[in-house]
Write an enzyme that holds these catalytic residues in place. Sequence first.
Site, short mmCIF file in Angstrom:
data_model
loop_
_atom_site.label_atom_id
_atom_site.label_comp_id
_atom_site.label_asym_id
_atom_site.label_seq_id
_atom_site.Cartn_x
_atom_site.Cartn_y
_atom_site.Cartn_z
N CYS A 199 0.82 -1.23 0.00
CA CYS A 199 0.00 0.00 0.00
C CYS A 199 0.85 1.28 0.00
CB CYS A 199 -0.96 -0.01 1.19
SG CYS A 199 -0.21 -0.52 2.74
N HIS B 229 -3.13 6.34 4.51
CA HIS B 229 -1.70 6.46 4.82
C HIS B 229 -1.21 7.83 4.32
CE1 HIS B 229 -1.73 2.38 5.95
NE2 HIS B 229 -1.04 1.83 4.97
#
Length: 329
Positions: A126, A234
């Site tokens: 990710c 994130h």
Amino acid sequence: MKVAVVGATGLVGSEMLTVLAARNFPVTELIPVASERSKGKEIQFKGKQYKVVTPDEAIALKPDVALFSAGGGTSLTYAPRFAEAGITVIDNSSAWRMDPTKKLVVPEVNGAVLTAEDKIIANPNCSTIQMVVVLNPLHERYGIKRVVVSTYQSVTGTGVKAVQQLNDERAGITGEKAYPYQIDLNVIPQIDVFQDNGYTKEEMKMIKETNKIIGDDTIRITATTVRIPVMGGHSESINIEFANEFDLDEVRALLAKQPGVVVVDNPANQEYPMPKDAHGKDEVFVGRIRRDESQPKTLNLWVVADNLRKGAATNTVQIAEKLLEKGLL
Ligand code: A2P
């Protein structure tokens, strides 16, 4: 198209179902797959109910494509078995990413590498995905020499257990722990296990995967990956040293025209990307675009994305879309 989602009861798996529906992927039959524990459980997809099956039952149902997000162990065992049965696997685990015989794909960056021979295709980490979509157009224009990245990663990247830990801590409940320490009101500078060189596995993934996807081992990268008590999205502080001089307005223009990238950069109005705003979005958001005044030809950026979307489910579905577009599915 018969589509199996392996790990359909998990965080990424359920996001895959949302993304398949939202992007109108041509699913004629869904095969939700999970462990023996979840067999028979009902899953809703586009107004229809489907029963969860085991991986072995799914192979017998012969899907055209299987999207895997059920952990590295499940992928190592089952991806080859699906592939042998003629089912194309797109795998979100780290099991196959660095295998030299497998492609590691972010469609906007290296979708062109996909061929009919690719039966197991790896979806990157990710944190790597949201970084490479921003790095690649800048590398093509100015040549990147070195990258210094620090991450601020959401608990959703760890899975259901970690979300539960944060919720428990906020509710004052002592429950099962996904992390070695309290995550609420805290910052943990460790993601995954430590390696002999003092880096964590997550940090080494960001380094090696970036080199593989961009296809240039000369880019030097160093990473520090950190878990923070955020429920989705994130963030990354990225410092990039180029081989050639750059123009800041041109950098903004290059990023603004990159598919899947949105520039949010207006300090005068205190506008910059934040995980709260990226939640549920497929794009990667970039802001705080400025020169590093400590040395020449160097740029600072702040990059945010929903780690369950572009960082996982969206990129996996986009790989399937790319295969369709190329007539490979
Ligand atoms: P289950 O719900 O039956 O345990 P997360 O990463 O969010 O925790 O989700 C992990 C996903 O992987 C879940 O859907 C989980 O199913 C699935 N899974 C775990 N082990 C297996 C296995 N051996 N075979 C198939 N699916 C598995």
